[in-house]
Motif scaffolding. Structure first.
Motif, PDB file in Angstrom:
ATOM      1  N   HIS A  80      43.159 -26.161 -24.671  1.00 18.42           N
ATOM      2  CA  HIS A  80      41.604 -26.676 -25.021  1.00 18.42           C
ATOM      3  C   HIS A  80      40.733 -26.153 -25.027  1.00 18.42           C
ATOM      4  CE1 HIS A  80      39.466 -30.585 -24.873  1.00 18.42           C
ATOM      5  NE2 HIS A  80      38.568 -30.222 -23.768  1.00 18.42           N
ATOM      6  N   ASP A  82      37.445 -24.143 -23.666  1.00 19.32           N
ATOM      7  CA  ASP A  82      37.671 -23.600 -22.670  1.00 19.32           C
ATOM      8  C   ASP A  82      38.160 -23.334 -21.059  1.00 19.32           C
ATOM      9  OD1 ASP A  82      35.219 -22.543 -23.269  1.00 19.32           O
ATOM     10  OD2 ASP A  82      34.240 -24.720 -21.738  1.00 19.32           O
ATOM     11  N   GLY A  84      40.694 -21.256 -21.319  1.00 23.05           N
ATOM     12  CA  GLY A  84      41.289 -19.849 -21.038  1.00 23.05           C
ATOM     13  C   GLY A  84      41.862 -19.190 -22.030  1.00 23.05           C
ATOM     14  N   THR A  86      41.541 -17.617 -24.566  1.00 22.22           N
ATOM     15  CA  THR A  86      41.043 -15.781 -24.942  1.00 22.22           C
ATOM     16  C   THR A  86      40.858 -14.991 -24.028  1.00 22.22           C
ATOM     17  OG1 THR A  86      38.898 -16.883 -26.188  1.00 22.22           O
ATOM     18  CG2 THR A  86      38.673 -14.844 -25.904  1.00 22.22           C
ATOM     19  N   ASN A 179      46.141 -22.300 -16.291  1.00 19.80           N
ATOM     20  CA  ASN A 179      45.412 -21.217 -15.401  1.00 19.80           C
ATOM     21  C   ASN A 179      44.480 -21.744 -14.690  1.00 19.80           C
ATOM     22  OD1 ASN A 179      44.219 -18.783 -16.373  1.00 19.80           O
ATOM     23  ND2 ASN A 179      42.557 -19.729 -18.234  1.00 19.80           N
ATOM     24  N   ALA A 216      43.975 -16.038 -15.625  1.00 21.67           N
ATOM     25  CA  ALA A 216      43.005 -14.837 -16.182  1.00 21.67           C
ATOM     26  C   ALA A 216      42.573 -13.734 -15.626  1.00 21.67           C
ATOM     27  CB  ALA A 216      42.680 -15.266 -18.172  1.00 21.67           C
TER      28      ALA A 216
END
Ligand code: GDP
Length: 471
Positions: A80, A82, A84, A86, A179, A216
């Motif tokens: 989804h 946002d 995380g 990237t 995350n 992350a």
């Protein structure tokens, strides 16, 4: 139509005059296309270039068992917005930067490689299932493992569910990265519970899906995630033959003002060498310069390596296949034949999945599964539609719900439908924005309803070959 200099309205007018179609979205069969071309005074060639002839000259053989060696896994990160994706890719790259390199490696070529205990893992750098599915839509199944990122403080969200459907449709195993574990609201147990509801059973739940808590932000768990990826890869026994001519997929391409066409290739089998002749999609050329993901010039690249190359005569598309061939002339010939075939396909395109087509395909024994995507306004109604549809399966046709969910029909539904050959059923929801036009382009049928009974009726009738074409 643009290809032959005839406007869409001219075509439609002619077809209406001939009494063949009544609306702009109808598809043409070969006979109609021929009649139409006569009326309009243009020439169409149907099936002139035989499938087998097109790629003649491309090395084609089964790899011998003794030539096969282990190759590194190729990973796509999904999840989804946002949650995380990237950040996770950045954190993964960061674990691998040696002191001498740090600061220098920001070059993005569409893929990056990391190493753990000497073992390589390749990550595709464009996160998200859109890129993944766009590639698959073009026939490129390059992902070995999907890393599904779920934020521990937000749990399963619509795009998480979409990602699950996409990975399942592709038959790609999932590893869950839970995350944002550093956040105070992190609730990994809820994530696991919610995943179970969507058919992803993690090991704690008695399933076989690996899940790894990570952050992350702090880097916690990243190494463990890489270890689990390697473990899963081992199970998959990924192999390739470095002795054959290189082949694989174009993962990115652009036109550089100074350098000309630049393409990132992911070598999936064989070895690519600088100076070799190559076909990539409809383009061809000779590799003038080859660099790795760090920008270092290299002379050769084996299986599961991402390289950037210069030397193609044009810009290929992401998802195109590429092949090293014996010389420039052959490369050019193959590219030309492919261009010709593409022109013909645009003219003769009539392969679509619609409920109307279904019955004839069943009769011809072509279709055993009716793939459907169901979108609805509330969870309750989606569930009701899905279970009523599933009950319709019989000996001849199996109803398969490729994806179901709450919300408007979006682009992701269309790309999934296009790869899965599915019809999209909307219950009290419609396509958003330009989704209908994308569906038209992709030959994906979207049918919207306000009454469940009508859905069941239409699908039942389609299965019996009695669907009213006026729908
Ligand atoms: P994407 O849309 O999935 O690619 O998500 P991003 O990587 O852009 O991350 C979205 C937001 O979450 C950004 O503000 C990140 O800084 C933040 N974020 C990502 N991972 C973590 C994490 O592990 N911990 C915390 N606290 N924030 C994170």
């Amino acid at each position: 139509c643009e290809q032959v200099g005839v406007s869409v309205s001219q075509v439609i007018m002619t077809l209406m005059k001939l009494g063949i179609v009544t609306n702009i979205n109808a598809n043409l069969d070969e006979d109609t296309a021929l009649i139409l071309s006569e009326e309009l005074g243009i020439s169409v060639v149907i099936g002139a270039v035989e499938e087998e002839d097109i790629d003649e000259g491309i090395e084609d053989f089964e790899d011998k068992e003794e030539d096969l060696v282990h190759r590194p896994p190729i990973i796509t990160v999904m999840g989804h917005v946002d949650h995380g994706k990237t950040s996770l890719l950045d954190a993964i790259r960061a674990t691998n930067v040696t002191a001498s390199e740090s600061g220098g490696i920001t070059q993005h070529i569409g893929a990056s490689e990391v190493k753990l205990n000497g073992q390589k893992i390749v990550f595709l750098d464009t996160p998200g299932h859109e890129a993944f599915t766009a590639m698959r839509a073009r026939g490129a199944d390059i992902t070995d493992i999907a890393v599904l990122v779920v934020a521990a403080d937000d749990s399963v969200k619509p795009q998480t569910v979409e990602s699950i459907s996409h990975a399942k449709a592709a038959g790609v195993p999932i590893i869950v990265a839970i995350n944002k574990m550093d956040k105070p609201g992190a609730n990994p147990d809820l994530v696991k519970t919610d995943l179970a509801e969507h058919g992803v059973l993690v090991e704690d739940w008695g399933g076989d899906v690996i899940s790894v808590p990570v952050s992350a932000k702090t880097g916690e768990g990243i190494e463990n995630l890489l270890e689990m990826i390697l473990l899963q890869a081992e199970v998959l026994e990924l192999k390739a033959n470095p002795k054959r001519l290189g082949l694989g997929t174009v993962i990115e391409a652009r036109l550089d003002k100074a350098k000309g066409p630049v393409a990132t290739l992911l070598v999936t089998n064989g070895t690519v060498k600088s100076g070799q002749s190559i076909v990539a999609g409809n383009t061809s050329g000779r590799i003038r310069l080859m660099t790795d993901y760090k920008g270092t010039t290299i002379k050769k690249a084996g299986p599961a390596t991402a390289v950037e190359i210069l030397g193609l005569d044009d810009v290929p598309s992401a998802g195109d296949d590429f092949h090293v061939v014996k010389d420039d002339k052959l490369a050019r010939e193959i590219a030309d034949k492919r261009k010709q075939k593409q022109r013909e396909e645009i003219l003769a395109r009539n392969a679509s999945s619609t409920l109307e087509d279904l019955f004839s395909q069943i009769k011809e024994g072509e279709v055993k599964d009716l793939n459907l995507i169901v979108k609805g306004d509330v969870m309750g109604s989606v569930g009701a539609v899905v279970s009523s549809l599933e009950k319709l399966s019989n000996d001849e046709v199996r109803i398969k719900i490729v994806h179901s969910g709450v919300g408007a029909i979006n682009e992701s539904d269309v790309t999934l439908a296009s790869t899965a050959g599915a019809v999209i059923i909307g219950f009290n929801v419609r396509p958003t924005g330009n989704v209908q036009s994308i569906a038209d382009r992709e030959n994906v049928q979207i049918r919207t309803y306000r009454v469940i009974y009508n859905i069941i009726d239409d699908v039942e009738n389609a299965m019996k070959g009695m669907l009213d074409p006026e729908f």
